[in-house]
Structures are given as C-alpha cells and as structure tokens.
Design a protein around this motif. Structure first.
Motif, PDB file in Angstrom:
ATOM      1  N   TYR A  85      20.190 -35.182  -2.848  1.00 13.98           N
ATOM      2  CA  TYR A  85      20.257 -34.081  -4.021  1.00 13.98           C
ATOM      3  C   TYR A  85      20.575 -34.366  -5.429  1.00 13.98           C
ATOM      4  CZ  TYR A  85      21.777 -31.799   0.041  1.00 13.98           C
ATOM      5  OH  TYR A  85      21.390 -29.895   0.985  1.00 13.98           O
ATOM      6  N   GLN A  86      21.001 -36.202  -5.437  1.00 14.86           N
ATOM      7  CA  GLN A  86      21.181 -37.199  -6.929  1.00 14.86           C
ATOM      8  C   GLN A  86      22.381 -36.495  -7.741  1.00 14.86           C
ATOM      9  OE1 GLN A  86      20.103 -39.798  -7.522  1.00 14.86           O
ATOM     10  NE2 GLN A  86      19.472 -40.226  -5.439  1.00 14.86           N
ATOM     11  N   ARG A  87      23.335 -35.862  -6.828  1.00 17.99           N
ATOM     12  CA  ARG A  87      24.491 -35.118  -7.957  1.00 17.99           C
ATOM     13  C   ARG A  87      24.981 -35.873  -9.289  1.00 17.99           C
ATOM     14  NH1 ARG A  87      29.791 -32.263  -5.939  1.00 17.99           N
ATOM     15  NH2 ARG A  87      30.030 -30.331  -7.963  1.00 17.99           N
ATOM     16  N   PRO A  88      24.952 -35.362 -10.438  1.00 20.11           N
ATOM     17  CA  PRO A  88      25.172 -36.510 -11.074  1.00 20.11           C
ATOM     18  C   PRO A  88      27.167 -36.767 -11.018  1.00 20.11           C
ATOM     19  CG  PRO A  88      23.847 -34.356 -11.963  1.00 20.11           C
ATOM     20  CD  PRO A  88      24.387 -34.698 -11.252  1.00 20.11           C
ATOM     21  N   ARG A  89      27.338 -37.633 -11.599  1.00 18.76           N
ATOM     22  CA  ARG A  89      28.838 -38.184 -11.161  1.00 18.76           C
ATOM     23  C   ARG A  89      29.156 -37.438 -12.244  1.00 18.76           C
ATOM     24  NH1 ARG A  89      30.113 -42.036  -7.478  1.00 18.76           N
ATOM     25  NH2 ARG A  89      28.381 -42.504  -6.388  1.00 18.76           N
ATOM     26  N   PRO A  90      30.858 -36.954 -11.933  1.00 22.37           N
ATOM     27  CA  PRO A  90      32.134 -36.142 -13.519  1.00 22.37           C
ATOM     28  C   PRO A  90      31.501 -37.318 -14.662  1.00 22.37           C
ATOM     29  CG  PRO A  90      33.223 -36.498 -10.971  1.00 22.37           C
ATOM     30  CD  PRO A  90      32.160 -37.722 -10.944  1.00 22.37           C
ATOM     31  N   PHE A  91      31.807 -38.024 -14.727  1.00 26.26           N
ATOM     32  CA  PHE A  91      31.859 -39.378 -16.010  1.00 26.26           C
ATOM     33  C   PHE A  91      30.728 -38.849 -16.882  1.00 26.26           C
ATOM     34  CE2 PHE A  91      30.036 -42.479 -13.372  1.00 26.26           C
ATOM     35  CZ  PHE A  91      28.511 -43.230 -14.285  1.00 26.26           C
ATOM     36  N   ASP A 140      30.652 -50.486 -13.338  1.00 23.16           N
ATOM     37  CA  ASP A 140      30.146 -50.240 -12.385  1.00 23.16           C
ATOM     38  C   ASP A 140      29.050 -49.486 -12.859  1.00 23.16           C
ATOM     39  OD1 ASP A 140      30.501 -51.749 -10.550  1.00 23.16           O
ATOM     40  OD2 ASP A 140      31.663 -51.034  -9.555  1.00 23.16           O
ATOM     41  N   GLU A 141      29.475 -48.612 -14.168  1.00 23.01           N
ATOM     42  CA  GLU A 141      28.548 -47.038 -14.370  1.00 23.01           C
ATOM     43  C   GLU A 141      27.741 -47.099 -14.711  1.00 23.01           C
ATOM     44  OE1 GLU A 141      30.873 -46.158 -18.055  1.00 23.01           O
ATOM     45  OE2 GLU A 141      32.694 -46.215 -17.323  1.00 23.01           O
ATOM     46  N   GLN A 142      26.272 -48.158 -15.101  1.00 26.67           N
ATOM     47  CA  GLN A 142      25.386 -48.115 -14.607  1.00 26.67           C
ATOM     48  C   GLN A 142      24.030 -47.778 -13.604  1.00 26.67           C
ATOM     49  OE1 GLN A 142      23.198 -50.861 -16.986  1.00 26.67           O
ATOM     50  NE2 GLN A 142      21.167 -50.134 -16.270  1.00 26.67           N
ATOM     51  N   ALA A 143      25.188 -48.790 -12.989  1.00 28.41           N
ATOM     52  CA  ALA A 143      24.772 -48.666 -11.858  1.00 28.41           C
ATOM     53  C   ALA A 143      24.944 -47.306 -10.731  1.00 28.41           C
ATOM     54  CB  ALA A 143      25.255 -49.018 -10.269  1.00 28.41           C
ATOM     55  N   LEU A 144      26.223 -46.738 -10.923  1.00 25.81           N
ATOM     56  CA  LEU A 144      26.074 -44.592 -10.634  1.00 25.81           C
ATOM     57  C   LEU A 144      25.819 -43.905 -11.193  1.00 25.81           C
ATOM     58  CD1 LEU A 144      30.810 -45.687 -10.633  1.00 25.81           C
ATOM     59  CD2 LEU A 144      29.367 -46.059  -8.771  1.00 25.81           C
TER      60      LEU A 144
END
Length: 281
Positions: free
Chosen positions: A145-151, A163-167
């Motif tokens: 699904y590769q759902r984008p994260r809230p941030f 961790d943001e780049q990896a997330l």
C-alpha cells in the motif's frame, strides 16, 4: 526501516488462553542457544518467514478517500499535533526507540520490575526476538500500500527528525511499532498475568505514541494491534518461544522478590500517559 483491532473481548481471550505459567517449582530455565542476528544488534525472531501472519492477507486496504475512517484519522492527527511540547510528546520520543538495551525498559513500569540482559536474560531475549516477528508481520501490507505518513501530508515535524527521510519511503500502514508494542504487552502478560491490565494499557499507549509522533494514522495503529495479536497467537506453537516464556515467568518472579526496580521514572511516565489523546480508539 527505522525501528523505534483487536476487540477487547479478543484481547481478554488471547490473554486468558496463554497466561497460565507452569508451576514455579517445576519450571526449567530455557537453554541459552545462540540466536543469530538478522542485522547488527537485531536478533532473529522465533518464527520462520512462512509462519508469520501475513498482513496483506489479514488487514483491509487503508481507508478510502472520503470515508468516515479517513475523517477519523485526520481528526486524531489534529488532536495529536496539539500535544507537541507536553510530557506526552516526550514519552512518545522514548517509545520510538526500539534499540536495546534501552527498549528493554519500555514496559518496566507496567511490569513493576526492571529488565536487563544480565539479571533477566530470558525476558530480555523474549522481547528482542518477538520484536522481529511482530515487525515482519506488518511488512507485506506496508510494501503493497505504501501509505504516506501523516508528517508527509501535514508538513509538521515528527518526534524523531533523524528518521524522517527513511520513513518517507516506508509505508505507514499498518504500524510496525504498534505491532511490536502490543505483542510485548501480550507476551509479558502471559509471563506475569497478575500485571495484565497495566501491561495492556501500556501496550495501547505505546502504539498511541506513534500518533503523537506524527508518523502514523489511527487506522495504522489499530491494524498494528491486530497484527501484534496474530503474531503472538502464532508464537504459542513455537517450542523455543514457550520455553522462554516459562523461563521469563520464573526469573521475573525472582526479580520482584529481589526488588529489581524499573530503570525508568515511573512517576513521570504515569503523568505523561495520563495526558488525553482526544478521539483515539
């Protein structure tokens, strides 16, 4: 991947079915067999890959655009963003850290006893190995699904900027952190059933920390709990897991008798976790 729905009746059923430890007089400590690392510092789990519950088969697709569930996700996201700078946010930073030895203390206050590699080795091993199993259980749905994260959507920072780049390249759904924390809560409740309520409450708050961190949606967290539960159910048939639970039951009882205290500020943790997260399920 950086590592840092189950209905209540289902939770109680799982705990009830798995919480009876062997009598202390007859329990035998699990033999200390070498456990391979899947990468530096990260032990292999108990289960073979084919035995781990498959999230792509078990969880529904992420909430659709315009759905009530997606609206709920956004409402909880807004409430979670308001907690930045509070003790609850600081607790979420601590809950993001899944590296050992620090992560061993995540449930120490709920358990009422400290956990470390020297004095509670079976429990320490149990947490490290179940982390791997629970994390893998969420992988196939994440990749599909590769759902984008809230941030990524709201442009606000997270509690772990490093961790943001990896997330950004790692699917949000379902939450691996939540699956791990919920699995830990269930496994520790199996070893110390008299602490079940406190441990389950901590397992829930551990997943909710991902909302506070701005890295997961509510529906990610709910399905992460589901996968954590499924993983622990499957672990019950693994002999090495059962041996470690039996050994952990004995050593945690001894640690309590010896007064092995948690390595966290439990009063501060209680204050932080009392902070409400409006709308969270």
């Amino acid at each position: 991947m950086p590592l840092r729905l189950l209905a209540p009746a289902g939770v109680l059923l799982l705990v009830a079915c798995t919480s009876a430890p062997p009598p202390a007089a007859t329990a035998v400590a699990a033999p200390e067999q070498p456990v391979p690392e899947i990468r530096p510092g990260r032990l292999a789990g108990y289960l073979a890959a084919a035995a781990i519950p498959d999230s792509l088969v078990l969880v529904p697709a992420p909430p659709a655009a315009g759905s009530a569930t997606l609206a709920q996700d956004h409402a909880v996201m807004r409430a979670a963003l308001a907690l930045r700078g509070t003790p609850r946010f600081e607790q979420a930073i601590r809950d993001a850290d899944l590296d050992f030895p620090f992560a061993a203390g995540s449930f120490a206050c709920a358990l009422g006893v400290g956990i470390d590699a020297q004095r509670t080795p079976a429990t320490y091993r149990l947490l490290r190995r179940t982390l791997a199993d629970a994390a893998v259980s969420t992988r196939t749905a994440k990749e599909q699904y590769q759902r984008p994260r809230p941030f990524v959507e709201n442009g606000e920072p997270t509690c772990t900027p490093e961790d943001e780049q990896a997330l950004r390249g790692n699917g949000s759904y379902p939450s691996g952190h939540t699956a791990i924390g919920w699995a830990w809560a269930l496994v520790l409740a199996q070893a110390v059933p008299e602490r079940t309520d406190a441990l389950l409450a901590r397992g829930r708050s551990f997943g909710d920390s991902r909302l506070v961190c701005n890295v997961h949606w509510q529906s990610d967290v709910l399905q992460g709990r589901f996968m954590g539960s499924g993983t622990v159910a499957r672990l019950q048939s693994d002999p090495a897991f059962r041996a470690d639970v039996a050994a952990a039951t004995v050593e945690l009882a001894a640690a309590r008798e010896q007064g092995l205290a948690p390595d966290r500020d439990c009063a501060a943790e209680a204050v932080a976790l009392a902070e409400p997260l409006p709308g969270a399920l």
